[in-house]
Motif scaffolding. Sequence first.
Motif, short mmCIF file in Angstrom:
data_model
loop_
_atom_site.label_atom_id
_atom_site.label_comp_id
_atom_site.label_asym_id
_atom_site.label_seq_id
_atom_site.Cartn_x
_atom_site.Cartn_y
_atom_site.Cartn_z
N LYS A 12 0.82 -1.21 0.00
CA LYS A 12 0.00 0.00 0.00
C LYS A 12 0.86 1.27 0.00
CE LYS A 12 -2.09 -1.05 3.86
NZ LYS A 12 -2.98 -0.97 5.04
N VAL A 13 2.14 1.11 0.37
CA VAL A 13 3.08 2.23 0.35
C VAL A 13 3.93 2.21 -0.91
CG1 VAL A 13 5.04 3.29 1.55
CG2 VAL A 13 3.15 2.29 2.87
N GLU A 14 4.37 1.02 -1.30
CA GLU A 14 5.22 0.87 -2.49
C GLU A 14 4.79 -0.40 -3.23
OE1 GLU A 14 9.86 1.62 -3.35
OE2 GLU A 14 9.49 0.02 -1.92
N HIS A 15 4.01 -0.23 -4.29
CA HIS A 15 3.50 -1.39 -5.02
C HIS A 15 4.61 -2.02 -5.87
CE1 HIS A 15 3.24 1.25 -8.55
NE2 HIS A 15 2.53 2.09 -7.82
N ASP A 16 4.32 -3.20 -6.38
CA ASP A 16 5.35 -3.99 -7.07
C ASP A 16 6.04 -3.25 -8.20
OD1 ASP A 16 4.62 -5.96 -5.35
OD2 ASP A 16 3.89 -7.37 -6.85
N ALA A 17 5.29 -2.45 -8.93
CA ALA A 17 5.86 -1.75 -10.08
C ALA A 17 6.96 -0.78 -9.68
CB ALA A 17 4.76 -1.01 -10.85
N ARG A 18 6.94 -0.35 -8.42
CA ARG A 18 7.95 0.61 -7.96
C ARG A 18 9.15 -0.07 -7.31
NH1 ARG A 18 5.46 5.09 -4.28
NH2 ARG A 18 7.62 5.82 -4.49
N LEU A 19 9.06 -1.38 -7.09
CA LEU A 19 10.20 -2.11 -6.52
C LEU A 19 11.30 -2.23 -7.56
CD1 LEU A 19 8.49 -5.09 -4.63
CD2 LEU A 19 9.54 -3.06 -3.63
N SER A 20 12.52 -2.15 -7.11
CA SER A 20 13.64 -2.33 -8.02
C SER A 20 13.58 -3.72 -8.65
CB SER A 20 14.96 -2.16 -7.27
OG SER A 20 16.04 -2.56 -8.07
N ALA A 21 13.79 -3.77 -9.95
CA ALA A 21 13.78 -5.07 -10.65
C ALA A 21 14.83 -6.01 -10.12
CB ALA A 21 13.98 -4.84 -12.15
N ASP A 22 15.89 -5.46 -9.51
CA ASP A 22 16.95 -6.29 -8.96
C ASP A 22 16.44 -7.24 -7.88
OD1 ASP A 22 18.76 -5.07 -10.59
OD2 ASP A 22 19.64 -3.78 -9.04
N ASN A 23 15.39 -6.84 -7.18
CA ASN A 23 14.84 -7.71 -6.15
C ASN A 23 14.35 -9.03 -6.74
OD1 ASN A 23 14.95 -6.11 -3.62
ND2 ASN A 23 13.67 -4.68 -4.77
N PHE A 24 13.79 -8.95 -7.94
CA PHE A 24 13.29 -10.15 -8.60
C PHE A 24 14.38 -10.83 -9.42
CE2 PHE A 24 9.60 -7.42 -7.89
CZ PHE A 24 8.70 -8.31 -7.31
N GLU A 25 15.17 -10.05 -10.12
CA GLU A 25 16.20 -10.63 -10.99
C GLU A 25 17.27 -11.38 -10.19
OE1 GLU A 25 17.54 -7.21 -13.05
OE2 GLU A 25 15.74 -7.04 -14.32
N SER A 26 17.52 -10.94 -8.97
CA SER A 26 18.52 -11.59 -8.13
C SER A 26 18.01 -12.88 -7.49
CB SER A 26 18.97 -10.63 -7.02
OG SER A 26 17.89 -10.39 -6.12
N GLY A 27 16.71 -13.12 -7.57
CA GLY A 27 16.13 -14.29 -6.92
C GLY A 27 15.77 -14.06 -5.47
N LEU A 28 16.02 -12.84 -4.97
CA LEU A 28 15.65 -12.55 -3.59
C LEU A 28 14.13 -12.64 -3.41
CD1 LEU A 28 16.13 -11.47 -0.72
CD2 LEU A 28 16.02 -9.14 -1.68
N LEU A 29 13.41 -12.07 -4.35
CA LEU A 29 11.96 -12.04 -4.29
C LEU A 29 11.39 -12.70 -5.54
CD1 LEU A 29 9.79 -10.86 -2.37
CD2 LEU A 29 9.77 -8.80 -3.80
N THR A 30 10.42 -13.57 -5.35
CA THR A 30 9.77 -14.27 -6.46
C THR A 30 8.27 -14.03 -6.37
OG1 THR A 30 11.46 -15.99 -6.39
CG2 THR A 30 9.43 -16.52 -7.56
#
Length: 564
Positions: free
Chosen positions: A404-422
Amino acid sequence: MTKKNPDKVVDWLVAGAGAAGMTGAIAAHQLGGSVLVVEKESLYGGTTAKSGGVAWIPANHRQADVDVQDSAEEGYAYLKSLIGDSVSPSRLRAYAERASEMLQFMMQHSHVHYSALPHYMDYYEAKPGYKSGGRSMDNAPFQLRRLGAEADTIRLGHYDGLLLPFNVTVEEGQRLQVMDAGAYLLGLRLLLRYITDIPGRLRRQRDNRLTLGPALIASLRLSLKDRAIPLWLDTPIDELVLDGENVCGAIVKREGRPLYVKARHGVLLGTGGFSHNAAMRQRFQQAPIGSEWTAAAPGATGDAVRLGESIGADLGFMGSAWWSPSYRIPDGRVLALISGKSNPGSLIVNQQGKRFANEAQPYEDFVKAQYASEQRGEGAVPCYLVFDATYRSKYAVGHIKPGKVEHDARLSADNFESGLLTRADSITELAGKLGVNAANLDATVTHFNYHARAGEDPEFERGATLHDRYYADPSVTPNPSLAPLDKPPFYALRCEPGDLDTKGGLLCDEYARVLRKDGSVITGLYAAGNASAAAMGDTYPGAGATIGSAMTFAYIAAQHAFSD
């Protein structure tokens, strides 16, 4: 090495500028000693600066402010029931009886200021001497600019610049997590204070109001400054110097040159553990292990162990650590996952897609369970914190702000590309992306959801204790730590078996004197904090047991060294 002509003479030489080292320095100076503090890193603060700054102090004098009744005897009973005979009764009793003395001393003679947290409970409520609050203490905020030029060399905090632009105390963080109207008002007030700090905003500085570990370190550093106690940065201890069998000083390396510092009353090692020494961890600790999962400061490379072993010191608890699940963010920083694992709408699974522990239990116990799952061949390193869209919207997970503060589109892509977040649209798809058993994960979530709706966890009893509920959501009933994962998309955060630092180090007595393998005392050598074998043993009695014991035994060391 044996003694030679000194380059500098002081009464008390302290190695390490964290909570232990600076407390020991202030205590010695107050007792009339000349003091020198050396720190091998270019920044001061050590792992303390990356911590919450909480100190666990039985029978402290601030408990009366929050209507908590406690005694040193109850504190000792609690510690003894947890730690047993793995730590000498005299050392446990020294902590239980003198931690409150240390706190009063530091609040009287330094800028350190603590208040009791009335609802931050000990971790094991079934143990005798347990208290539901008041022993864990929050240190006061500190205005960074009071340090002057010394503000440039303080270590960054754990979440500095990640979650919020402003800093919060433990109590403020707990309040903000509720995310109700009161929390929003508090957040707005803190944000306005931050924005209206015109000098800070013009200089694009971080928040001038330090909290948590950095605030404690800043208060200690200003106390050194007030007393004109020198702190030499970039100055490691290379070698201890002996007069016969007694430590009489050390060889330090300053500006590339070795200097012999003679210490008439002794040397205090407060250099931290060996979390960043991969070879030492592989020598002493269970596999898989390394230095890449620790949240400790980079200077924790086992200097005290190396120095102590070279003169015959005994070691203890080398296989132990202040365990906490951790994760590495794309910029390389490692963060401890303390609170996010307790919120409803989440669970943690191994690579078989199965739960293996109560996710909300004390963080040290969780990592021990993670290793046990790994040793059973279940592939728990890494494991995965799995949560749904409801959780994602409402709660922070580590440094990641609520949706509600920072939706997925605003998260750095590195969070997903690194495998940290799926992220996936179904549990089955999520399992495929993680490479875990899809049928097992689906069955695990289905079983978990069925019982979570009733607020029950028949497998691991999550949410049954006050500790489990502390970092949970009180608006969720009947169990604030349990809710089903049923709203897509679904997410997973990769978690490793990390730590806040190691517990193994030089074996010490009740006066913080380092011991030889035959039990005799190495006169002139003291150790405190993670440089010493943990006074808490292979346990974690409550929040702040690390800093509380570090400060207490550093204080005791100085008191003993200057008792003649």
